[in-house]
Design an enzyme around this catalytic site. Structure first.
Site, short mmCIF file in Angstrom:
data_model
loop_
_atom_site.label_atom_id
_atom_site.label_comp_id
_atom_site.label_asym_id
_atom_site.label_seq_id
_atom_site.Cartn_x
_atom_site.Cartn_y
_atom_site.Cartn_z
N GLY A 255 7.54 7.47 4.06
CA GLY A 255 8.16 8.79 4.13
C GLY A 255 7.73 9.63 2.91
N CYS A 282 1.26 2.64 -4.40
CA CYS A 282 1.62 3.35 -3.24
C CYS A 282 2.71 4.29 -3.49
CB CYS A 282 1.78 2.58 -1.91
SG CYS A 282 1.62 3.74 -0.44
N GLN A 286 3.34 7.08 -6.45
CA GLN A 286 3.76 8.60 -6.30
C GLN A 286 5.02 9.03 -7.12
OE1 GLN A 286 3.68 8.56 -2.08
NE2 GLN A 286 1.62 8.68 -1.92
N HIS A 366 -3.78 -0.31 -2.13
CA HIS A 366 -3.18 -1.85 -2.24
C HIS A 366 -4.21 -2.78 -2.73
CE1 HIS A 366 0.47 -0.17 0.33
NE2 HIS A 366 -0.28 0.38 0.51
N GLU A 368 -3.20 -5.98 -3.17
CA GLU A 368 -2.75 -7.14 -2.35
C GLU A 368 -3.50 -7.18 -1.19
OE1 GLU A 368 -0.67 -4.37 0.05
OE2 GLU A 368 -0.95 -4.42 -2.26
#
Length: 391
Positions: A255, A282, A286, A366, A368
């Site tokens: 979103g 991520c 932000q 990311h 991970e």
């Protein structure tokens, strides 16, 4: 309906069982797989060659229809281990070829059966190169994916549904994918020899705020020595601090960050004031930027794949990373108290931040992986080292 849009009345030939209808009236025909019915969302593309289960269960893909640029999907089947959340987050998927038969010792089911069990609609036989080019040139469109085994479609209704969908800007989806209750996590990363392990001797307590937390993020923290407590996206600063954490983690999620930030940013500001180490990924990255006074922007097509080069401006090192985001931090909006530490080598967008004189940092990509390269996994170690120094 705009006067210049001409919609087809029926499929081009018999045997068609699926359609992807975009908000501009473009229709892609194909063959259905997985669940039946229809679903609306933003159509994006992912360039990863592996990890379709991880992609489809990544909560960051909520409200999105994923186009896979790699043509052959399904060859490793499906299993119970390669998922990033209990339920699939994506709305559907678009494939070039029909789903291939599984050919992996880890497979426990055919991908088609797994899709159906997770209510995921797929369309195969689509020219994904053409669709990807459409997204690159025109931006990520809204669309409706429909699987109708009888071959009957109400294209006009699907088109109107795609046009009426408001899109991701202004949409808070973190609440939809976040946990509703606090829970503990001690599972560590997977290995071929032993599968997933357990962290039985943690050295620090990390509270992870779940805006759409991937399982492998929690596993990565546990592998580095953390006892992880996961709290809902709407948790207050008081609720988080009541767990007596040694560090705070801000997770990925779907979103518009500005929409989620309406309730999350005030909490993050209070957490910053505690002096605890904070690490964001991520959406968490932000919203950390928002909490520091920055702003975010909707991207033209977004970054989604497992081959994105990112440069660490502090070391000069280039890392190949996994990415999944449709919004980005506006570099020009950041205050002097924030350093940009990483940038995308594709388009120069902000991929990392650090707050001056505080143990706080974040990245857009990311570390991970799942799926993707592990070049950036050292960031979990860096975070836990910050936690240890403060202790």
């Amino acid at each position: 309906m705009p006067e210049n849009v001409i919609l087809p009345d029926a499929p081009p030939h018999r045997g068609i069982t699926a359609a992807l209808v975009l908000h501009d009236g473009t229709v892609y025909w194909g063959y259905g797989a997985g669940a039946t019915g229809s679903a609306v969302g933003e159509v994006c593309f992912n360039t990863a060659m592996t990890g379709y289960q991880e992609i489809l269960t990544d909560p960051s893909y909520a409200a999105q229809i994923v186009t896979f640029t790699f043509p052959h999907v399904g060859n490793v089947g499906a299993n119970f281990e390669d998922v990033e959340a209990q339920n699939a987050a994506a709305r559907g998927l678009v494939l070039r070829e029909r789903i291939t038969e599984p050919s992996s010792f880890r497979a426990v089911s055919h991908l088609n059966d797994w899709l159906a069990s997770h209510n995921l609609i797929a369309i195969t036989g689509v020219d994904t190169r053409r669709l990807t080019r459409r997204i690159r040139l025109g931006g990520a469109p809204n669309g409706v994916i429909c699987h109708a085994p009888d071959g009957n479609f109400d294209i006009r209704a699907l088109y109107e549904q795609a046009r009426a969908w408001p899109g991701l800007e202004g949409m808070d989806l973190a609440k939809d994918v976040s946990c509703t209750q606090t829970y503990s996590w001690d599972q560590t990363r997977w290995s071929l020899e032993g599968g997933y392990g357990r962290q039985e001797a943690p050295v620090a307590h990390i509270v992870a705020v779940d805006y759409g937390l991937k399982h492998n993020i929690a596993r990565s923290l546990a592998t580095e020595g953390a006892r992880v407590t996961v709290v809902p996206a709407t948790a207050t600063a008081e609720e988080i601090m009541a767990h007596k954490p040694d560090g705070i983690f801000l997770s990925n999620g779907p979103g518009d960050p500005a929409a989620t930030g309406e309730y999350a940013v005030p909490v993050i500001k209070d957490l910053i004031d505690t002096g605890l180490p904070i690490f964001g990924i991520c959406l968490g990255h932000q919203m950390l930027a928002l909490a520091m006074g920055g702003t975010t922007l909707k991207m033209h097509q977004g970054h989604r794949g497992a081959n994105h080069p990112v440069k660490d401006l502090r070391t000069g090192k280039v890392e190949i990373t996994s990415m999944n985001h449709g919004f980005t931090v506006d570099a020009g909006s950041l205050p002097a108290s924030v350093d940009i530490t990483h940038v995308s080598l594709f388009d120069g967008t902000v991929c990392g931040l650090a707050v001056k004189d505080k143990p706080i940092f974040s990245v857009q990509h990311h570390p991970e992986a799942s799926p993707g390269p592990q070049d950036s996994h050292y960031l979990f170690t860096r975070f836990m080292d910050m936690v240890a120094k403060r202790a």
